[in-house]
Write a protein that holds these residues in place. Structure first.
Motif: not given
Lengths: 93, 479, 383
Positions: C98-114
């Protein structure tokens, strides 16, 4: 040979076999040349090499798919079913 | 049997219990070695002596020889552990020798040994042709196996096609069993072996055997057509079995002679173009391989049946196709030398010399046969664009040629990666030779050993479920 | 110009350079795609990239792949935007993810929590009890060999030459010391003159660079892939466990295994991905295969009854800082590197090829090449 012949099921039919005979041999003796349809073009396949190296003779036996019919010895009461494609349709989604 | 933890199990693991394996196991045990005889079948005998229970010898060959070997095996049970229904999928070198990994049912069994004898035999070699995937088209070996091993006649009207003396044996067996053999269609010219008079004269038994088959065929009025091939098989109206073939005269390159094609009705086709040795285990172990006279990839052995990997011996078809008599001789020699390597005394030189002499005679005959029945490259002219080359993945000829012409493939391995022939369940056993031939032909060259290695390398020699693999040797290490 | 290596990176360089009007000669010592490319899965991933230059390169490359699929035809590359699914099996891993996906979205990756239960909508055959996961719609798939062949084919159509079974054994220098060609094992073309030579020799790039006295520390990182028997469509996406992301970045000596599972067009399921630093040892390691099998079964229990058909291995080319080497080499005028892509070669090849073409032609670069510079390792050593 004095041993008694027995029967197993192939789809909705009864097939005779002698002790030690493979499923493939019994099917062929019973007039069935194919028992599987291929994955890509839905073509019929049965025995080809007869010794377990070509994997053409695959059939579902007692709910287990991809059995080489030329290697498996028939047992009384076996349920052999025509295999469609990869034989695990229940997994598909 | 061995019980020490540090002692690596058996002296010798013999893989395959056909003519070569039986001879190797028994001769090794006779020299005092502890042997594990590992085989995928339910009974010993391999393909050559495949049988059901009991001794129905009606369609068998050299059964007396089999009974001798089997008797030896029984006699040496204290030294030979016979492991039937074990499918060997990987053999690896270990610090103290070798580990042979097999599956038996759902469990993995591992056999540790100091030496290995590979006696894995061979299977019919195939050339594709239109309609060859129709039910009712079998390999020549399958038809004979059904008769010998199962007491089943593959069909009523049978065409026997391909090249090599094996076709005569198959046709004779069928005719004696009551089938109508509509013809033996030999693509080559069988009198070619007359070019090797010394080899022929040194093997009167072989010549007599061949003559015997011809007599049987003559008695049953089976026509034999040299320089003729089955160039297509045709489907019945329902589309689900063969009901006829097209045969045609062939020229020296096996191209059909125009105007000579004709239809023949039949319900069964038995086809074979020589044999392919099963050498995935030698390849796994890193043994050198070479192209033999019959264009097969075989393992390299020296006069002691030693491969190029210390401790690995190879006997029978895996080091050169040559028939059951040669296999037994090589097996016996391999067993003697493997036993010596693992601690038995020096083999009796006179015996070794005798065996070696007979082996040489058999090999020269086999060479003569191979040279008399070569496969000519023109077979690819029988193909249509949609003729299936890879039966498992249903890859058509057009995909193979496209991989060369358009995608830049320069060898069969690349074609395999582009178009998938050899990626199916049989992992290239059926289509390897043909794919290599097609690709080489397309590139204007001949097939090399490297080509065939690219289609024959199989780190997993038999399918094993992921569950069995993950669980590891549950059936225990056999040692 | 000369490109050494006809793997996916060399092919991408050839494609973009030929498109830019350059005269290209590709020299390959074996067969097209015959090195590590032949052992790849075909991953075009954003999901496993950390923020930074590698992610920037991945974003660029991913866009380029989509463009290529349009131009060359997706089916000729077997290009599929199937998306990636990361599985967090335990609450601890879920927290980290969950922490990683926040960073990833900030960096421009479309990361959707499921959330856990919704994971089975994505992948019905997952093992029960999954804590949570993430979905990456931008993760894609291509068939590595087909892609390589099609890229080269298009380059050839634009005038490129491809020499196979020809090895580069040395460089030719001009009087001022700049490279101006290569020496080869070909009897018909023993010397090929070129103003630029691109090092796209994959896991053997270090050996090639040594010939130009412009060392790059590229070493092999061995990996195995398992291939199952063909199945109906049972796994819809690329599926990995959350440990995979941590694994890629690790520098540990020993075995690194965490599982990646996906279905293919042909119906087989591919299972990876192990990482070992054992040089170029080609032997089959049964313990590694067993571990991969066990890990895959832990994610998809039905795999227990599925047969393994074959395994293959390859050597990823990796650099100590896990970034590729891209761009002109200041130590050897005329030499351009395009190598060291570790386990992301397929995915990053297109961006690399575009950047190489831009470097040569003098166009504006899509990315700053400073993080990928070939002489960065000497600086690290010196400091």
């Amino acid at each position: 040979m004095n041993d008694t012949a027995f029967q197993f099921h192939f789809d909705d039919q009864q097939i005779s076999a002698e002790p030690g005979q493979t499923v493939a041999a019994a099917l062929i003796a019973g007039g069935h040349l194919w028992w599987r349809r291929t994955r890509v073009h839905d073509r019929p396949r049965g025995l080809f090499c007869g010794i377990g190296v070509c994997f053409d003779c695959l059939v579902t036996i007692n709910d287990r798919p991809n059995r080489r019919a030329c290697l498996v010895e028939a047992q009384p009461g076996d349920q052999v079913s025509t295999q469609l494609g990869a034989g695990r349709a229940h997994l598909a989604n | 049997m061995p019980t020490s933890q540090t002692d690596p199990g058996y002296d010798i693991a013999v893989v395959g219990a056909g003519p070569a394996g039986l001879a190797a196991a028994t001769s090794a045990a006779n020299s005092g070695a502890r042997v594990a005889l590992i085989d995928s079948g339910a009974r010993v005998g391999g393909q050559y002596w495949r049988h059901r229970r009991g001794d129905d010898i009606r369609h068998q060959h050299r059964w007396k020889e089999f009974r001798r070997l089997r008797g030896n095996l029984d006699h040496r049970r204290a030294l030979i552990d016979y492991l039937p229904e074990h499918f060997v999928w990987h053999v690896e070198r270990t610090g103290s020798g070798f580990s042979t990994h097999a599956t038996c049912g759902d469990a993995e069994r591992v056999v540790d040994s100091r030496a290995v004898v590979v006696a894995t035999g061979a299977y019919d070699r195939q050339l594709p042709f239109p309609g060859w995937t129709l039910p009712g088209v079998f390999t020549a070996g399958a038809v004979q196996g059904l008769l010998k091993g199962q007491g089943v006649l593959a069909g009523r009207r049978v065409g026997v096609a391909g090249t090599g003396p094996f076709l005569l044996a198959v046709a004779a067996g069928l005719a004696e069993a009551g089938a109508t053999v509509v013809g033996v269609f030999e693509a080559g010219l069988p009198t070619g072996f007359a070019r090797h008079p010394l080899a022929v004269l040194a093997n009167p038994g072989k010549v007599a055997e061949g003559a015997g088959y011809l007599r049987i065929l003559a008695r049953h009025r089976v026509p034999c057509h040299p320089r003729t091939g089955v160039i297509a098989a045709h489907a019945s109206p329902s589309g689900d079995s063969v009901h006829g073939v097209t045969v045609a005269r062939l020229d020296r390159d096996w191209r059909p002679v125009p105007g000579t094609d004709r239809r023949i009705d039949c319900d069964t086709v038995a086809v074979g173009y020589g044999f392919v040795p099963q050498i995935e285990i030698p390849l796994q172990l890193g043994c050198d391989t070479r192209l033999d006279v019959d264009d097969s990839l075989v393992a390299v052995v020296d006069d002691r049946q030693r491969s190029t990997v210390p401790g690995v011996f190879i006997a029978g078809e895996a080091c050169g196709v040559g028939g059951a008599v040669l296999s037994v001789l090589e097996g016996e020699l391999a067993g003697l030398h493997a036993a010596h390597l693992t601690g038995a005394g020096v083999p009796d030189p006179a015996r070794v010399r005798r065996l070696a002499r007979r082996r040489a005679a058999q090999r020269s005959f086999a060479t003569a046969m191979h040279q008399a029945f070569p496969v000519a490259a023109g077979w690819s002219s029988w193909l249509d664009d949609d003729t299936v080359i890879c039966r498992c993945e249903e890859v058509p000829a057009s995909a193979v040629t496209r991989a060369v012409d358009q995608l830049g493939a320069t060898d069969p391995r690349a074609v395999k990666l582009f178009a998938r022939p050899g990626m199916g369940l049989c992992q290239g056993r059926m289509c390897g030779f043909a794919t290599a031939g097609l690709v080489a032909d397309r590139l204007g060259r001949t097939v090399t050993a490297e080509d065939l290695r690219g289609m024959s390398s199989r780190p997993i020699a038999q399918p094993i479920t992921l569950g069995t693999l993950a669980a590891g040797p549950r059936g225990g290490r056999v040692s | 110009m000369v490109i050494v290596g006809a793997g996916v990176v060399g092919a991408a360089c050839a494609y973009y350079c030929a498109a830019a009007g350059l005269r290209v000669t590709v020299i390959e010592r074996g067969a097209i795609g015959g090195g590590t490319t032949a052992a790849c899965e075909g991953n075009i991933l954003l999901s496993d990239k950390e923020a930074g230059p590698e992610l920037e390169l991945a974003l660029l490359s991913s866009r380029k792949w989509a463009e290529l699929a349009e131009e060359l035809g997706g089916s000729s590359l077997e290009y599929e935007s199937k998306g990636g699914v990361v599985v967090a099996a335990s609450p601890e891993t879920a927290e980290g993810l969950a922490k990683l996906t926040v960073e990833q979205r900030n960096a421009g990756i479309d990361a959707i929590d499921v959330p856990g239960p919704d994971m089975f909508d994505l992948e019905p055959n997952l093992a029960p009890g999954v804590a949570s996961g993430a979905f990456y719609p931008q993760d894609s798939q291509v068939q590595p060999m087909l892609a390589t062949a099609q890229l080269l084919r298009r380059a050839v159509q634009r005038g490129a030459t491809v020499l196979t079974n020809t090895e580069v054994v040395g460089f030719v220098r001009a009087r001022d010391g700049a490279l101006n060609g290569v020496r080869t094992t070909s009897s018909s073309m023993p010397t090929v003159h070129a103003k630029w030579v691109v090092n796209a020799a994959g896991t053997w790039s270090g050996q090639l660079a040594d010939l130009a006295a412009a060392a790059v520390p590229i070493l092999p990182r061995k990996g195995f892939i398992l291939v199952t028997e063909p199945l109906p469509r049972v796994i819809r996406h690329k599926v990995y466990t959350a440990e995979y992301v941590a694994n890629v970045a690790s520098s540990d000596e020993g075995l690194q295994t965490s599982v990646v599972v996906e279905g293919t067009r042909a119906g087989t399921v591919l299972i990876g991905a192990s990482r070992e630093r054992v040089g170029f040892d080609r032997s089959v390691s049964l313990p590694v295969l067993r571990t991969l099998a066990a890990q895959a079964i832990a994610v998809f229990p039905f795999l227990s009854e599925v047969a393994l058909l074959r395994s293959y291995l390859g050597f990823r080319p990796y650099c100590p800082d896990h970034l590729p080497v891209i761009g002109p080499d200041p130590r050897a005028q005329g030499l351009i590197h395009a190598c060291g892509h570790e386990g992301a070669g397929i995915g990053l090849s297109t961006g690399t090829g575009a950047l190489v073409a831009q470097s040569i032609v003098g166009d504006a670069l899509d990315l700053d090449l400073t993080p990928f510079r070939p002489d960065r390792f000497e600086e690290t050593k010196a400091s």
